[in-house]
Design a protein around this motif. Structure first.
Motif, PDB file in Angstrom:
ATOM      1  N   GLU A   1     -23.613  84.459  63.888  1.00 41.40           N
ATOM      2  CA  GLU A   1     -23.657  85.446  64.960  1.00 41.40           C
ATOM      3  C   GLU A   1     -22.298  85.489  65.656  1.00 41.40           C
TER       4      GLU A   1
ATOM      5  N   GLY B   1     -24.311  95.455  65.521  1.00 41.27           N
ATOM      6  CA  GLY B   1     -25.054  95.462  64.274  1.00 41.27           C
ATOM      7  C   GLY B   1     -25.766  94.159  63.991  1.00 41.27           C
ATOM      8  N   ALA B   2     -26.826  94.278  63.220  1.00 43.37           N
ATOM      9  CA  ALA B   2     -27.575  93.096  62.769  1.00 43.37           C
ATOM     10  C   ALA B   2     -27.903  93.322  61.306  1.00 43.37           C
ATOM     11  N   VAL B   3     -27.768  92.286  60.514  1.00 41.83           N
ATOM     12  CA  VAL B   3     -27.853  92.446  59.069  1.00 41.83           C
ATOM     13  C   VAL B   3     -28.698  91.330  58.458  1.00 41.83           C
TER      14      VAL B   3
ATOM     15  N   THR C   1     -25.292  88.720  62.764  1.00 45.05           N
ATOM     16  CA  THR C   1     -25.223  89.680  63.862  1.00 45.05           C
ATOM     17  C   THR C   1     -23.809  89.674  64.431  1.00 45.05           C
TER      18      THR C   1
END
Lengths: 382, 382, 382, 382
Positions: free
Chosen positions: C163, C235-237, C250
């Motif tokens: 993160e 964004g978050a992946v 993230t």
């Protein structure tokens, strides 16, 4: 269920409520009687709020002991918990013990060392059990620390530091509605010492408990920082301990912004340990030549004492009330073992007792004497 | 670029390398000459590794000063950095100053207080600048702490705690290949004190710098814990300070498992502060009646001193080398301002100097005297 | 000393200054030339401030490369450091490499994946070395983490979390004097992505570097949170990786109040690790059935990669600039080994290179594509 | 005292003991009856250990409800606490409610969403109160967090992260003596989900509670990591929430070495907050342009909800059991207010209820459906 009677702890008190929470947590005690205040009206009102039968709420501790003693053995109070200010510890404790009641007593044990020694004689002459509520030794990771030192893994202990900074007496609170401030700073109620008695004794007890060492000499700088205050609110003490270790104890109530940051560090030849109340479920174990270990309460790898004093698995933080409840719980387990004709386990027997109380009172007298002395070192005498 | 010459710091030394990193970071110094060892061969080899011209690598500090002085002003060394063991501080510093070289000197300043006072006279008689590398006052959040205390926001200071625990001398390292241990524990090289000189002076300087107070009395417990060691490796000191504050300073090299855990706490009437090297970019500011603040280096809200001493925005941790480099950088800014006929800013002028060095040497002599005394309090004399 | 030329990094830039500090720290580079701005006046002024000879401050990167190439081999720049915004990475890098200059390039590597692949071909066709400044893999405890995973001690890796929360773009900064905000949110300068390119690529690189795994599929939620912004700022992946592990990445620039809190956690069958930039000198190693270990930079027990990338003993915090400097230092060691006809050590060769750059650009294109797709999983294609 | 009956929680269970500790702490409940196991012998033995009268220890929940209903109103159980595995939640809860007993039920609320909705209808048709033990919303600083978000001080919420990593199911524990592992991984007892039901629902509830937002869409990666396991033991979920916020929820039971590290972060336009169970008495409040605040339980400055849910002053850590006890306590206060014909305070009424339970079951069904889908976003339907 053990039948519990309480002396002190009426409306407006702090520590009485904590004792009740601690007694309740594990469901081993039933609060059945009380003399919650020397004011009978306050006592009655407090008892009512707590749901006690009116006839077992008494107007004085003498009445409680006398009347409870007349009840059938299966009904009467078994343990008396005394949660009054310091000047009202000795008399009810003595009376209770002499009448066959087990006693749980708040710290510092008495008003003076002389009282403490006399109470020790009373306990020893009785067949009763006695518990002094030095809360902090009830934390599981404090017990792990003690077991670690005792194991010898750290090598001979060389250096100890214990500190107990609070900030709540940074201003002159004595004239306010703060009842806690009022009696704790009043020499007629608190005794010879203020901060040294209220929190210094905790720090001292924690240090001797975990290190397994006894303070033999001390050199104290004792201060009354807030103008108008009658007792010390700050102190720092150089220590010499049995076995050749040295150390420092600090306790202050004028560290503005601090809560209750009790912290203990102990170093031996091979490693050290650090515990602080703000992160109570953790014990840091440091080594000369390998990574610091973060030992945690509730894990599978901690020792028998930590395990015995934890209720939940790792990751469920337990706190101050659980630590306090551990004293009550171990005391209950000891009594129950005795009633069952069994031997209590070492873990159950591990709660502070009369000897801790005597040393605590000796600490107060020695540290205040040293504070007033021009000599550097004062022998720790009891 | 300022032309730098170095005395000491040859192969195998620790602090010399740190000085070079600190001097290099901001691109303000050019290391052009050195007498890196009293062994001419070691000096030459060290100079070669560092990429210096062979003709400016000297066999002794005397040679360095004499020969550099003969060079044209536009070529010769402007600042001499002295990074030798303590017993070799005074003579080269004095010679350099007397010959017009500015001096950066490692701490403790000299071998004795007498030397320190003599050096002070030399500095004052010269037109040269002088910097003593008490690294820790170079940290931005230490400067923020100082600015906070000076602002009066915490109220009158009442209590100060400074501690410097290390563990690296927990065993008898003197007979090993550990060069650092060898000279630091040798009274002929280190001086009157071991731990008190090596790290106690740092703690003392940090305390006086941030608090703005002067120690006036002290009461010390000084120990040599490891058998066979010739100097102290541990000590705890009760303090009284100007303005009525009291405090505790501890420094130890036998706290097994500790690295370099310098920590400072200062409390006033209204709040307190806490800083520790292990989390150097943070300053905790505590208040009587509102949440603790986490002030961070590199943010927009810190004061001018913290801002001046930070290179990157918040969230990019800066560390020990940057703190050290801040001393070099501020010294350079001071010299450059002078060369430009300008006045250096208060932020640039804020580096430790000759007065800090004299007080540090006085600390060593007073603290050791107190350790040997039976009286509780020893006046802090210079 | 390696002769360094810089492209970009004029007055007002951020990362150029960081590169210069990083290059200076270990005294291995000499900044001798630069084209600091496409504005010749700014370039000149910047070069003057940096103390460069006026004749080696150029008005364009083309001029720098052409003119330096005409200098004698012993004088001319050996390494070109390119610190311009993203859209100005490819052309100068290509030109430099094609003219025999080694290149250090800021990230993300290029403006597009197509450029990245072309640059890879250029590097491979040249005999030059190439370094991409993914700073975070320069931290010693990141290297320790990688070595730990590679050792197999944690067992097969199952779960990874990385993160990177920042808060500095929480408001619309584009119209302000904040130059950093301006170009980083401008698609003509930054490229296809905002946050995902600026910090997502760092997180991605860190994850693949430490885990030793490659992302094979991803599922992204990409947002532009601040109204009016032209590129993603959040964004978050969800990730699937080689070897069967899964994970989450993230990256956000609208986590108001966060600095630069890069954090990595990796879990295998037997244990896990956690590293975060805010406590960069620590690596937490967690185990199924024994205490968490706190491994620290500078200690005797860390592996060869951590040791190689540390300058000071444990307890002297090193930070962001040191991590950055480790890239420069290892690149220098690699060049020096080559010049000396030797083989660089595995530790020296351990800096991010062209392959990392290509994967980083592929990450940007894949993650943005996934963000726009209704399908859950997008294959990671290069 | 409120008369409590318990269903489930016999010897060997975990959560039943926790419920009893929670009910005992504040002295508001009297455990007077139980059906502790579907095995009558185990139920009897458990009841005996707990000191219950034999005649009020029942062999089944049906028997408990039927027989207690026949007792005089002043004697019979008022609240039934149901602490069985998930597949045994619905039937006893329904029967209890239909017979006029208030219900405290462990989470997740039922075996399926259909059951949850049916139970909601039962609750609404009854005049009984219902509490679902989502423990974590009982922490005082979680309540402070909710109050902070509701105050609008952080601005519109943009980003939420909640994570719940555990490591205790890293190996295949199903075949061992670990009773907790056995039923929680058994689809016939746990329901559709493993980790997502056991801890994912906690994380989901915490997130919606504090943020005041509702999840509207999700995209899940659901994994069964340990070979042979029948339910999910790991998952990561992208979230879209009412009001335009987005987020990430992760829950895993294979993060080897993690305890119970529930952590919540929420960011708005002006600031953010962070809370984690491992430091439960602290709430970090972060701001765009001023220092992070460390808000602490028990202080004078926290809001009414935090204050109401704390028993001791700042610096006395309260933990998991106190948080759990807050649910019991608030439920008791609500009942007592009703019995007294009064209106319960907003603080007392603040415990999780039937609506939380329905959303929790919807979370399970939606997240598992999303995990099985190829579409990126699944609408959150109830």
């Amino acid at each position: 269920m053990i039948r519990l009677g309480m002396i002190g702890g009426g409306q407006g008190a702090f520590i009485g409520g904590v004792h009740r929470l601690a007694a309740a947590l594990d469901g081993q005690y039933d609060l059945v009687a009380g003399a919650f205040s020397s004011n009978p009206g306050t006592s009655k009102a407090s008892g009512q709020l707590l749901g006690l039968s009116a006839e077992r709420v008494y107007g004085s501790y003498q009445e409680l002991i006398e009347r409870e003693k007349q009840l059938p053995e299966s009904e009467r109070v078994q343990v008396v918990s005394i949660v009054t200010p310091n000047h009202l510890h000795f008399a009810p404790a003595k009376l209770a013990l002499e009448n066959g009641f087990h006693v749980i007593l708040d710290k510092p044990m008495t008003f003076s060392l002389a009282e403490a020694k006399e109470l020790q004689a009373v306990v020893e002459a009785s067949s009763c059990h006695f518990c002094l509520t030095h809360t902090y030794t009830g934390y599981p990771m404090v017990k792990e620390a003690r077991q670690l030192v005792a194991s010898g893994e750290l090598g001979t202990i060389r250096k100890v530091y214990v500190e107990y900074p609070q900030g709540w007496l940074s201003a002159f609170e004595e004239g306010t509605a703060n009842k806690q401030a009022a009696w704790r700073t009043d020499p007629t109620k608190s005794g010879l010492a203020g901060a040294m008695g209220d929190i210094g004794t905790h720090a001292f007890n924690l240090l001797e408990y975990v290190s397994g060492l006894a303070v033999t000499q001390l050199c104290a700088d004792i201060n009354t920082v807030v103008p108008g205050r009658k007792l010390d609110d700050d102190g720092a003490v150089l220590l010499r301990l049995s076995g050749g270790a040295s150390g420092v104890l600090t306790a202050t109530q004028v560290a503005a912004g601090e809560e209750n940051n009790l912290r203990l560090r102990i170093y031996g030849e091979k490693g050290g340990l650090e515990w602080q109340q703000a992160d109570a479920n953790t014990l840091q174990v440091k080594w000369l030549d390998r990574p610091t270990e973060i030992r945690r309460a509730g894990t599978g790898y901690v020792g028998s004492f930590a395990r015995h004093n934890t209720r939940t698995p790792a990751g469920h933080p337990e706190g101050y009330l659980e630590a306090f409840a551990n004293l009550y719980r171990n005391f209950a387990l000891t009594l129950q073992a005795e009633l069952a004709g069994e031997t209590a386990s070492p873990e159950a027997l591990d709660y502070p007792g009369i000897a801790d109380g005597v040393r605590g009172m000796a600490f107060i007298e020695n540290v205040i004497a040293s504070g007033r002395s021009d000599r550097k070192w004062t022998d720790f005498t009891v």
